[in-house]
Write a protein that holds these residues in place. Structure first.
Motif, PDB file in Angstrom:
ATOM      1  N   VAL A  26     102.087 132.001   3.193  1.00  0.00           N
ATOM      2  CA  VAL A  26     101.231 130.713   3.594  1.00  0.00           C
ATOM      3  C   VAL A  26     101.231 129.693   2.266  1.00  0.00           C
ATOM      4  CG1 VAL A  26      99.896 131.756   5.180  1.00  0.00           C
ATOM      5  CG2 VAL A  26      99.044 131.858   3.000  1.00  0.00           C
ATOM      6  N   ASP A  27     102.115 129.877   1.226  1.00  0.00           N
ATOM      7  CA  ASP A  27     102.012 128.979   0.284  1.00  0.00           C
ATOM      8  C   ASP A  27     102.417 127.569   0.482  1.00  0.00           C
ATOM      9  OD1 ASP A  27     101.416 131.275  -1.218  1.00  0.00           O
ATOM     10  OD2 ASP A  27     103.170 131.299  -2.351  1.00  0.00           O
ATOM     11  N   TYR A  28     103.234 127.323   1.290  1.00  0.00           N
ATOM     12  CA  TYR A  28     103.883 125.896   1.641  1.00  0.00           C
ATOM     13  C   TYR A  28     103.693 125.450   3.133  1.00  0.00           C
ATOM     14  CZ  TYR A  28     105.485 126.839  -3.048  1.00  0.00           C
ATOM     15  OH  TYR A  28     105.632 127.357  -4.349  1.00  0.00           O
ATOM     16  N   ILE A  29     103.486 124.290   3.239  1.00  0.00           N
ATOM     17  CA  ILE A  29     103.329 123.709   4.743  1.00  0.00           C
ATOM     18  C   ILE A  29     104.401 122.576   4.978  1.00  0.00           C
ATOM     19  CG2 ILE A  29     100.920 124.027   4.696  1.00  0.00           C
ATOM     20  CD1 ILE A  29     100.571 121.110   4.185  1.00  0.00           C
ATOM     21  N   LYS A  30     105.037 122.219   3.890  1.00  0.00           N
ATOM     22  CA  LYS A  30     106.135 120.981   3.951  1.00  0.00           C
ATOM     23  C   LYS A  30     107.118 120.868   2.965  1.00  0.00           C
ATOM     24  CE  LYS A  30     106.136 115.960   4.728  1.00  0.00           C
ATOM     25  NZ  LYS A  30     105.201 114.968   4.749  1.00  0.00           N
ATOM     26  N   LYS A  31     108.418 120.708   3.254  1.00  0.00           N
ATOM     27  CA  LYS A  31     109.289 120.493   2.446  1.00  0.00           C
ATOM     28  C   LYS A  31     109.699 118.983   2.146  1.00  0.00           C
ATOM     29  CE  LYS A  31     113.774 121.196   3.197  1.00  0.00           C
ATOM     30  NZ  LYS A  31     114.446 119.708   2.917  1.00  0.00           N
ATOM     31  N   HIS A  32     109.860 118.195   0.910  1.00  0.00           N
ATOM     32  CA  HIS A  32     110.114 116.897   0.733  1.00  0.00           C
ATOM     33  C   HIS A  32     111.551 116.988   0.212  1.00  0.00           C
ATOM     34  CE1 HIS A  32     105.992 115.524   0.881  1.00  0.00           C
ATOM     35  NE2 HIS A  32     105.456 116.412   0.334  1.00  0.00           N
ATOM     36  N   ASP A  33     112.229 115.814   0.637  1.00  0.00           N
ATOM     37  CA  ASP A  33     113.491 115.342   0.267  1.00  0.00           C
ATOM     38  C   ASP A  33     113.750 115.029  -1.203  1.00  0.00           C
ATOM     39  OD1 ASP A  33     116.100 114.954  -0.021  1.00  0.00           O
ATOM     40  OD2 ASP A  33     116.302 113.570   1.718  1.00  0.00           O
ATOM     41  N   VAL A  34     114.383 115.883  -2.010  1.00  0.00           N
ATOM     42  CA  VAL A  34     114.431 115.890  -3.636  1.00  0.00           C
ATOM     43  C   VAL A  34     115.345 114.679  -3.920  1.00  0.00           C
ATOM     44  CG1 VAL A  34     114.244 118.152  -3.940  1.00  0.00           C
ATOM     45  CG2 VAL A  34     116.469 117.517  -3.659  1.00  0.00           C
ATOM     46  N   ARG A  35     116.435 114.253  -2.947  1.00  0.00           N
ATOM     47  CA  ARG A  35     117.285 113.337  -3.086  1.00  0.00           C
ATOM     48  C   ARG A  35     116.635 111.983  -3.095  1.00  0.00           C
ATOM     49  NH1 ARG A  35     121.038 115.020   1.708  1.00  0.00           N
ATOM     50  NH2 ARG A  35     119.163 115.444   2.482  1.00  0.00           N
ATOM     51  N   LYS A  36     115.497 111.912  -2.487  1.00  0.00           N
ATOM     52  CA  LYS A  36     114.660 110.495  -2.576  1.00  0.00           C
ATOM     53  C   LYS A  36     113.992 110.392  -4.113  1.00  0.00           C
ATOM     54  CE  LYS A  36     113.808 110.157   2.511  1.00  0.00           C
ATOM     55  NZ  LYS A  36     112.684 110.025   3.468  1.00  0.00           N
ATOM     56  N   ILE A  37     113.636 111.575  -4.535  1.00  0.00           N
ATOM     57  CA  ILE A  37     112.824 111.437  -5.816  1.00  0.00           C
ATOM     58  C   ILE A  37     113.938 111.238  -6.780  1.00  0.00           C
ATOM     59  CG2 ILE A  37     111.493 112.559  -7.288  1.00  0.00           C
ATOM     60  CD1 ILE A  37     109.748 113.752  -5.216  1.00  0.00           C
ATOM     61  N   ALA A  38     115.214 111.734  -6.631  1.00  0.00           N
ATOM     62  CA  ALA A  38     116.434 111.431  -7.703  1.00  0.00           C
ATOM     63  C   ALA A  38     115.964 112.239  -9.062  1.00  0.00           C
ATOM     64  CB  ALA A  38     116.658 110.071  -7.826  1.00  0.00           C
ATOM     65  N   LEU A  39     115.130 113.090  -9.168  1.00  0.00           N
ATOM     66  CA  LEU A  39     114.975 113.841 -10.565  1.00  0.00           C
ATOM     67  C   LEU A  39     115.514 115.270 -10.403  1.00  0.00           C
ATOM     68  CD1 LEU A  39     111.121 113.042 -11.236  1.00  0.00           C
ATOM     69  CD2 LEU A  39     113.159 111.860 -11.957  1.00  0.00           C
ATOM     70  N   PHE A  40     115.997 115.888  -9.437  1.00  0.00           N
ATOM     71  CA  PHE A  40     116.426 117.052  -9.428  1.00  0.00           C
ATOM     72  C   PHE A  40     117.750 117.295  -8.622  1.00  0.00           C
ATOM     73  CE2 PHE A  40     111.810 116.503  -8.268  1.00  0.00           C
ATOM     74  CZ  PHE A  40     111.440 117.186  -9.416  1.00  0.00           C
ATOM     75  N   SER A  41     118.494 118.440  -8.634  1.00  0.00           N
ATOM     76  CA  SER A  41     119.846 118.374  -8.322  1.00  0.00           C
ATOM     77  C   SER A  41     119.551 118.760  -6.603  1.00  0.00           C
ATOM     78  CB  SER A  41     120.496 119.721  -8.617  1.00  0.00           C
ATOM     79  OG  SER A  41     119.882 120.927  -8.417  1.00  0.00           O
ATOM     80  N   GLU A  42     120.538 118.877  -5.649  1.00  0.00           N
ATOM     81  CA  GLU A  42     120.300 119.068  -4.168  1.00  0.00           C
ATOM     82  C   GLU A  42     120.245 120.375  -4.040  1.00  0.00           C
ATOM     83  OE1 GLU A  42     123.304 117.409  -1.754  1.00  0.00           O
ATOM     84  OE2 GLU A  42     123.319 115.562  -2.540  1.00  0.00           O
ATOM     85  N   GLY A  43     120.288 121.346  -5.069  1.00  0.00           N
ATOM     86  CA  GLY A  43     119.772 122.710  -4.743  1.00  0.00           C
ATOM     87  C   GLY A  43     118.329 122.952  -5.203  1.00  0.00           C
ATOM     88  N   ASP A  44     117.755 122.077  -5.283  1.00  0.00           N
ATOM     89  CA  ASP A  44     116.280 122.251  -5.709  1.00  0.00           C
ATOM     90  C   ASP A  44     115.578 122.059  -4.442  1.00  0.00           C
ATOM     91  OD1 ASP A  44     116.761 122.734  -8.123  1.00  0.00           O
ATOM     92  OD2 ASP A  44     117.108 120.565  -8.600  1.00  0.00           O
ATOM     93  N   LEU A  45     114.242 122.567  -4.092  1.00  0.00           N
ATOM     94  CA  LEU A  45     113.678 122.334  -2.858  1.00  0.00           C
ATOM     95  C   LEU A  45     112.183 122.041  -3.583  1.00  0.00           C
ATOM     96  CD1 LEU A  45     114.341 125.628  -0.798  1.00  0.00           C
ATOM     97  CD2 LEU A  45     115.168 123.231  -0.600  1.00  0.00           C
ATOM     98  N   LEU A  46     111.563 120.860  -3.030  1.00  0.00           N
ATOM     99  CA  LEU A  46     110.339 120.253  -3.601  1.00  0.00           C
ATOM    100  C   LEU A  46     109.587 120.502  -2.424  1.00  0.00           C
ATOM    101  CD1 LEU A  46     109.435 118.402  -6.001  1.00  0.00           C
ATOM    102  CD2 LEU A  46     109.871 116.679  -4.462  1.00  0.00           C
TER     103      LEU A  46
END
Length: 332
Positions: A193-213
Motif C-alpha cells: 500500500v506504499d504507492y497510489i500513482k505513477k508519474h511520467d518521468v519523461r515529463k520531468i526529464a530528470l531521470f532515465s526511462e528506466g526509473d519509476l516516479l
C-alpha cells in the motif's frame, strides 16, 4: 493440406465453409503448422481463402477461450457471454444449482453492466471471498511470470527468448531492464500500500526511462530505480572478511544520490507542476538476487540498507517473497 485434418464447418447448400491444417507429418506438428479456412459455392468455385500461422491460431484460440458457455442441460445451455477474469471467477464459485439464476440475471444487464449487476443481485454470495479469489489468481499468475523472467535473464538471452512464451510477450522490450520495468508497472501491488500513482518521468526529464516516479499514499514523491537481476550486490573483502557493495551496486547508489540532489534542486518546480510534495524523497533500488545468500551476506545487505540514507536496496527475490506472502493472505 492434410486430408485427415479436413473438416466441414458450415454448409447451407449455397456456401460451404471448410477448415484444414497443413504441415503435419506422421501425425506430428511443429511451429510451422498452418490453419487454412476457405469457402466454396455450390459449384465448387472458391469464395475466399485465408491461412493462419501458429501465432494467429493461438491468438484466435485465446479469444475463443475468453467466451464462456453456460451449460445446465436446458434450452439455454448454449448462451454465450463475454467474460472477464471477474465474471469467470464468479461463475466458477457458484454451484450448478445457481446457473439458472445466473442466466436470468445476465439477460437483464448490458455487457458493460454485467459485473456490477451480478454483484448487486447475488447478495447471497460471499463477495469478499470472490474478490480474494480474483486477486489470488492475478498475483499467482504474475509471480509465476516474474520467476520465469528472472530465470530467462539468468540463463539466457531474455530479449530473444521471451518471445517464445505467450504469457510473457506483454512484457517484451528491446532492453532487459525495460522488460522488468514493464512487469513492475503492470504490478504496482508488489509494493503493498506504499504507492497510489505513477508519474511520467519523461515529463520531468530528470531521470532515465528506466526509473519509476511514484506518489506515496500520503502524497509524497518517491523514486524506484530498476536494474537487472544479473547485477551483483555484494563483494567479499577477504582481507577483512566482510562484504561491501559490488561495483554494479555502487554505480546505482551513486546515481541515486545524484537523483536525490536533483530532486532537491527542482523541488519547487516539481511540486508546482505535478501537485505533489517533495520532502525527504526515498529511492528504492530493485537489483540483483539474494536467494543464494549465506547468513553473512544477508547480514551485510541488512547493514548496508540500515546505513543508506533515503535509499533502500531490494532484490528481485524479495519481490517474489512478498508476492507469495500476499498469496497466503488471500488464501486465508
Amino acid at each position: 493440406m492434410s486430408v485427415p485434418y479436413h473438416k466441414e464447418l458450415f454448409n447451407n447448400g449455397k456456401i460451404k465453409l471448410m477448415a484444414n491444417f497443413s504441415n503435419i507429418k506422421n501425425d506430428i506438428a511443429n511451429e510451422n503448422i498452418c490453419l487454412h479456412l476457405y469457402a466454396v459455392d455450390s459449384n465448387g468455385i472458391p469464395v475466399f481463402t485465408e491461412k493462419l500461422a501458429i501465432d494467429e491460431v493461438r491468438e484466435l484460440y485465446n479469444h475463443l477461450d475468453s467466451i464462456s458457455v453456460i451449460k445446465d442441460g436446458n434450452i439455454k445451455s448454449s448462451k454465450f457471454i463475454e467474460t472477464s477474469d471477474e465474471i469467470g471467477l464468479l461463475l466458477g464459485q457458484l454451484k450448478e444449482g445457481d446457473l439458472q439464476t445466473i442466466l436470468s440475471l445476465l439477460e437483464k444487464f448490458k455487457s458493460e453492466e454485467k459485473i456490477r449487476g451480478l454483484l448487486d443481485s447475488l447478495s447471497s454470495l460471499e463477495i469478499e471471498n470472490l474478490h480474494g479469489a480474483y486477486h489470488h489468481k492475478l498475483i499467482k499468475t504474475e509471480i509465476n511470470n516474474l520467476e520465469k523472467l528472472i530465470e530467462l535473464e539468468e540463463k539466457g538471452n531474455i530479449i530473444d527468448e521471451i518471445k517464445l512464451f505467450n504469457e510473457l510477450k506483454k512484457y517484451n522490450a528491446r532492453q532487459s531492464e525495460k522488460i522488468f520495468q514493464n512487469w513492475i508497472e503492470s504490478n504496482l501491488w508488489i509494493f503493498g500500500v506504499d504507492y497510489i500513482k505513477k508519474h511520467d518521468v519523461r515529463k520531468i526529464a530528470l531521470f532515465s526511462e528506466g526509473d519509476l516516479l511514484m506518489e506515496s499514499v500520503d502524497g509524497y514523491l518517491d523514486l524506484i530505480e530498476l536494474k537487472r537481476p544479473k547485477h551483483s550486490i555484494l563483494k567479499l573483502d577477504k582481507s577483512h572478511n566482510c562484504y561491501y557493495p559490488h561495483p554494479d551496486l555502487s554505480i546505482v547508489i551513486g546515481q541515486s544520490l545524484f537523483y536525490l540532489q536533483k530532486l532537491e534542486e527542482y523541488k519547487l518546480n516539481i511540486e508546482k507542476e505535478y501537485k505533489i510534495k517533495v520532502i525527504m524523497p526515498r529511492i528504492k533500488i530493485i537489483v540483483g538476487r539474494n536467494k543464494e545468500f549465506n547468513e553473512e551476506q544477508r547480514d551485510g545487505l541488512r547493514m548496508l540498507n540500515s546505513k543508506l540514507n533515503s535509499i533502500q536496496v531490494i532484490t528481485y527475490d524479495d519481490l517474489v517473497i512478498f508476492g507469495k506472502l500476499l498469496l497466503r493472505h488471500y488464501e486465508n
